[in-house]
Design a protein around this motif. Sequence first.
Motif, short mmCIF file in Angstrom:
data_model
loop_
_atom_site.label_atom_id
_atom_site.label_comp_id
_atom_site.label_asym_id
_atom_site.label_seq_id
_atom_site.Cartn_x
_atom_site.Cartn_y
_atom_site.Cartn_z
N VAL A 172 -65.82 -51.17 14.19
CA VAL A 172 -66.09 -52.42 13.36
C VAL A 172 -67.06 -52.00 12.22
CG1 VAL A 172 -67.95 -54.38 13.57
CG2 VAL A 172 -65.91 -53.89 15.31
N ASP A 173 -68.06 -51.11 12.40
CA ASP A 173 -69.11 -50.73 11.09
C ASP A 173 -68.25 -50.18 10.05
OD1 ASP A 173 -71.03 -51.56 12.92
OD2 ASP A 173 -71.58 -49.65 13.61
N LEU A 174 -67.06 -49.38 10.49
CA LEU A 174 -66.46 -48.65 9.33
C LEU A 174 -65.19 -49.56 8.63
CD1 LEU A 174 -65.93 -44.97 10.95
CD2 LEU A 174 -67.71 -45.88 9.23
N SER A 175 -64.99 -50.76 8.95
CA SER A 175 -64.04 -51.32 8.64
C SER A 175 -64.55 -52.69 7.42
CB SER A 175 -63.16 -52.21 9.43
OG SER A 175 -64.06 -53.06 10.54
N GLY A 176 -63.62 -52.96 6.70
CA GLY A 176 -64.09 -53.90 5.70
C GLY A 176 -63.11 -54.98 5.82
N PRO A 177 -63.29 -56.20 5.17
CA PRO A 177 -62.22 -57.14 5.34
C PRO A 177 -60.82 -56.93 5.18
CG PRO A 177 -64.11 -57.93 3.72
CD PRO A 177 -64.18 -56.25 4.14
N GLY A 178 -60.07 -57.32 5.88
CA GLY A 178 -58.53 -57.01 6.03
C GLY A 178 -58.32 -55.54 6.57
N GLU A 179 -59.12 -55.00 6.75
CA GLU A 179 -58.85 -53.68 7.28
C GLU A 179 -58.70 -53.54 8.76
OE1 GLU A 179 -60.71 -50.68 3.89
OE2 GLU A 179 -61.84 -51.12 5.68
N VAL A 180 -58.09 -52.42 9.50
CA VAL A 180 -58.03 -52.33 10.90
C VAL A 180 -58.36 -50.79 10.89
CG1 VAL A 180 -56.47 -52.10 12.83
CG2 VAL A 180 -56.02 -53.92 11.23
N VAL A 181 -59.41 -50.52 11.54
CA VAL A 181 -59.85 -49.40 11.96
C VAL A 181 -59.88 -49.04 13.43
CG1 VAL A 181 -61.91 -47.49 11.76
CG2 VAL A 181 -61.63 -49.22 9.84
N ILE A 182 -59.47 -47.95 13.84
CA ILE A 182 -59.21 -47.64 15.18
C ILE A 182 -59.97 -46.46 15.68
CG2 ILE A 182 -56.88 -49.05 15.40
CD1 ILE A 182 -55.48 -46.39 15.34
N SER A 183 -60.11 -46.32 16.89
CA SER A 183 -60.93 -45.15 17.44
C SER A 183 -59.74 -43.81 17.60
CB SER A 183 -61.52 -45.29 18.63
OG SER A 183 -60.26 -45.44 19.93
N PRO A 184 -60.37 -42.66 17.77
CA PRO A 184 -59.33 -41.50 17.79
C PRO A 184 -58.62 -41.49 19.02
CG PRO A 184 -61.87 -40.94 17.34
CD PRO A 184 -61.65 -42.23 17.54
N GLU A 185 -59.32 -42.28 20.18
CA GLU A 185 -58.42 -42.19 21.47
C GLU A 185 -57.18 -43.53 21.15
OE1 GLU A 185 -62.60 -41.46 22.42
OE2 GLU A 185 -61.69 -42.74 21.04
N CYS A 186 -57.31 -44.42 20.41
CA CYS A 186 -56.31 -45.38 20.11
C CYS A 186 -55.33 -44.71 19.25
CB CYS A 186 -56.90 -46.62 19.45
SG CYS A 186 -55.57 -48.10 19.30
N TRP A 187 -55.84 -43.79 18.17
CA TRP A 187 -54.98 -43.29 17.23
C TRP A 187 -54.09 -42.22 17.78
CZ3 TRP A 187 -53.09 -43.99 12.60
CH2 TRP A 187 -52.52 -42.96 11.73
N ALA A 188 -54.49 -41.58 19.12
CA ALA A 188 -53.73 -40.43 19.81
C ALA A 188 -52.33 -41.39 20.45
CB ALA A 188 -54.61 -39.99 20.67
N LEU A 189 -52.55 -42.73 20.85
CA LEU A 189 -51.44 -43.61 21.35
C LEU A 189 -50.74 -44.09 20.32
CD1 LEU A 189 -53.62 -45.21 23.85
CD2 LEU A 189 -52.32 -43.32 24.34
N VAL A 190 -51.06 -44.33 19.22
CA VAL A 190 -50.13 -44.89 18.19
C VAL A 190 -49.71 -44.25 16.90
CG1 VAL A 190 -50.93 -47.19 18.89
CG2 VAL A 190 -51.93 -46.30 16.94
N SER A 191 -50.30 -43.00 16.75
CA SER A 191 -50.04 -42.15 15.40
C SER A 191 -48.80 -42.02 15.06
CB SER A 191 -50.94 -41.13 15.29
OG SER A 191 -50.41 -40.08 16.41
N SER A 192 -47.70 -41.98 16.06
CA SER A 192 -46.24 -41.61 15.64
C SER A 192 -45.62 -42.88 15.17
CB SER A 192 -45.63 -41.13 16.90
OG SER A 192 -45.58 -42.06 17.89
N GLN A 193 -46.50 -44.12 15.25
CA GLN A 193 -45.80 -45.49 14.83
C GLN A 193 -46.56 -45.99 13.84
OE1 GLN A 193 -42.86 -46.74 16.15
NE2 GLN A 193 -42.87 -44.70 17.15
N CYS A 194 -47.74 -45.18 13.32
CA CYS A 194 -48.67 -45.86 12.16
C CYS A 194 -48.54 -44.82 11.02
CB CYS A 194 -49.96 -46.18 12.83
SG CYS A 194 -49.73 -47.64 13.96
#
Length: 106
Positions: free
Chosen positions: A34-56
């Motif tokens: 939340v602290d690293l995101s701006g309006p309209g941005e989606v910022v995800i944790s490394p744990e989440c990125w590990a699950l979705v990185s092949s689709q994003c």
Amino acid sequence: VGAGRVNALHVGGENGCWEYLVVGDPLIQLKTAVDLSGPGEVVISPECWALVSSQCRGEPRQGDYLVHEVLQPLPLLPLDPPVPTPRMESALRCYIQKPVQAFLDS
């Protein structure tokens, strides 16, 4: 956005008042995202990125990841909103603070 296990608890009971408490690592991960995101941005944790990185498509941002694109978005399915019944209303009122209840009842 965070990823991992969460625990959900109903706590309280004093004077008929209850709180719904959710705790776990995904909620802690939200702090930096939340602290690293701006309006309209989606910022995800490394744990989440590990699950979705092949689709994003995205880039690192100070330990988290800024998502630029979801490569194959899933279709959104329509949901029918729940229709509250009198029994549901009385059960849910114990989660609403007394001053808010008084305002709603006025």
